[in-house]
Write a protein that holds these residues in place. Structure first.
Motif, short mmCIF file in Angstrom:
data_model
loop_
_atom_site.label_atom_id
_atom_site.label_comp_id
_atom_site.label_asym_id
_atom_site.label_seq_id
_atom_site.Cartn_x
_atom_site.Cartn_y
_atom_site.Cartn_z
N ASN A 3 41.49 32.36 24.89
CA ASN A 3 40.92 32.75 26.18
C ASN A 3 40.86 34.27 26.32
OD1 ASN A 3 40.85 30.05 26.69
ND2 ASN A 3 42.19 30.12 28.48
N ILE A 4 39.81 34.73 26.98
CA ILE A 4 39.71 36.14 27.31
C ILE A 4 40.55 36.40 28.55
CG2 ILE A 4 37.68 35.84 28.79
CD1 ILE A 4 36.65 38.49 27.71
N ILE A 5 41.09 37.61 28.68
CA ILE A 5 41.99 37.93 29.78
C ILE A 5 41.29 38.84 30.79
CG2 ILE A 5 44.23 38.89 30.44
CD1 ILE A 5 45.13 38.45 27.53
N TYR A 6 41.34 38.43 32.05
CA TYR A 6 40.81 39.25 33.13
C TYR A 6 41.98 39.90 33.85
CZ TYR A 6 38.26 40.39 37.46
OH TYR A 6 37.69 41.03 38.54
N VAL A 7 41.99 41.22 33.90
CA VAL A 7 43.09 41.95 34.51
C VAL A 7 42.65 42.51 35.86
CG1 VAL A 7 44.75 43.83 34.22
CG2 VAL A 7 43.91 42.60 32.21
N THR A 8 43.28 42.04 36.92
CA THR A 8 42.96 42.49 38.27
C THR A 8 44.10 42.16 39.22
OG1 THR A 8 41.38 42.27 40.12
CG2 THR A 8 41.78 40.31 38.80
N GLY A 9 44.19 42.91 40.29
CA GLY A 9 45.17 42.60 41.33
C GLY A 9 44.52 41.89 42.50
N ASN A 10 43.22 41.57 42.35
CA ASN A 10 42.45 40.94 43.43
C ASN A 10 42.15 39.49 43.06
OD1 ASN A 10 40.27 40.05 45.10
ND2 ASN A 10 39.72 42.16 45.53
N TYR A 11 42.85 38.56 43.70
CA TYR A 11 42.69 37.15 43.34
C TYR A 11 41.29 36.63 43.67
CZ TYR A 11 43.79 32.23 42.65
OH TYR A 11 43.79 30.94 42.19
N GLY A 12 40.69 37.16 44.74
CA GLY A 12 39.34 36.73 45.10
C GLY A 12 38.34 37.01 43.99
N LYS A 13 38.50 38.16 43.34
CA LYS A 13 37.62 38.48 42.22
C LYS A 13 37.83 37.49 41.08
CE LYS A 13 37.08 43.49 42.85
NZ LYS A 13 37.28 44.82 42.23
N ALA A 146 36.65 36.03 48.87
CA ALA A 146 36.11 37.34 49.27
C ALA A 146 36.67 38.43 48.36
CB ALA A 146 36.45 37.63 50.72
N LYS A 147 35.79 39.17 47.73
CA LYS A 147 36.21 40.24 46.84
C LYS A 147 36.67 41.47 47.61
CE LYS A 147 32.94 38.92 43.19
NZ LYS A 147 31.80 39.38 42.35
N SER A 148 36.22 41.58 48.85
CA SER A 148 36.52 42.77 49.65
C SER A 148 36.36 42.44 51.13
CB SER A 148 35.55 43.89 49.26
OG SER A 148 35.58 44.95 50.19
N ASN A 149 37.07 43.16 51.99
CA ASN A 149 36.88 43.02 53.43
C ASN A 149 35.47 43.44 53.84
OD1 ASN A 149 39.47 42.07 54.08
ND2 ASN A 149 40.30 44.14 54.12
N LEU A 150 34.81 44.20 52.99
CA LEU A 150 33.45 44.64 53.28
C LEU A 150 32.47 43.47 53.33
CD1 LEU A 150 33.44 47.84 51.04
CD2 LEU A 150 33.37 47.80 53.54
N TRP A 151 32.87 42.33 52.79
CA TRP A 151 32.03 41.13 52.86
C TRP A 151 31.74 40.76 54.32
CZ3 TRP A 151 32.48 36.43 49.14
CH2 TRP A 151 32.26 36.85 47.82
#
Length: 204
Positions: A3-13, A146-151
């Protein structure tokens, strides 16, 4: 291939990316990590630095995704905040943003996504753009994806609802001419990268 690894602190993303990858039968793992961003308003340089840092932590091919938000007629600073979405505090205090923009008739803005994959040898970068306008008030119910509150204040071109107001189907099929860095990357990864590397392994 693992599996490829996605590194982020944003669970929505992560949720959005996982769904896109699942449609193409690409395995993905989530590594929860927030990076310190370099002090430069250049989304590609920030993305590549994070991808390199992520690889150094994991010692495995991985990718990161960053988003810039550009407001054409932001007072005294056109294009703000750009790559400084998080550091500017705009995404965490959209009430303040709405107050700042309350007298602006030109509310044109856009998201620019920059996804960078690093396999320990080469960087591969993909872009996505979604143009629209700022709403005059927050609209939409809280959603995990939601990736951001800007949504809650971003209305895509040719649409009447904010991203947060839309159903999953409406967001996916909206007619605003948007492009997706995630989809471009997923297609490339499946159709080109995996095939090339599978061929190399079979010949070794």
């Amino acid at each position: 291939m693992k599996n490829i690894i996605y590194v982020t602190g944003n669970y929505g993303k992560y949720v959005s990316v996982k769904e896109c990858f699942a449609e193409k039968n690409i395995g993905i793992n989530f590594y929860n990590h927030d990076f310190e961003e370099i002090e430069i308003n250049d989304i590609e340089k920030i993305s590549r630095k994070k991808a390199l840092d992520a690889y150094n932590i994991l010692q495995s091919p991985c990718f990161v995704a960053d988003t810039g938000f550009y407001i054409d007629d932001y007072p005294n600073n056109p294009g703000f905040p750009g790559a400084f979405v998080k550091r500017s505090g705009i995404s965490s205090d959209i009430d303040r943003l709405l107050e700042t923009m309350k007298n602006k008739s030109n509310r044109t803005c856009k998201f620019v996504d920059c996804l960078t994959f690093y396999d320990g040898k080469d960087f591969y970068t993909f872009y996505g753009v979604s143009s629209g306008t700022l709403a005059f008030s927050k609209k939409g119910d809280p959603i995990k994806r939601a990736k951001s509150n800007l949504w809650y204040i971003f209305i895509p071109t040719n649409c009447t609802k904010t991203l947060a107001e839309m159903s999953d189907e409406e967001r996916k099929n909206r007619n605003d001419g948007h492009t997706s860095a995630t989809e471009l990357f997923a297609n490339w990864y499946q159709d080109i990268y995996l095939k090339q590397n599978t061929r190399k392994l079979s010949l070794s």
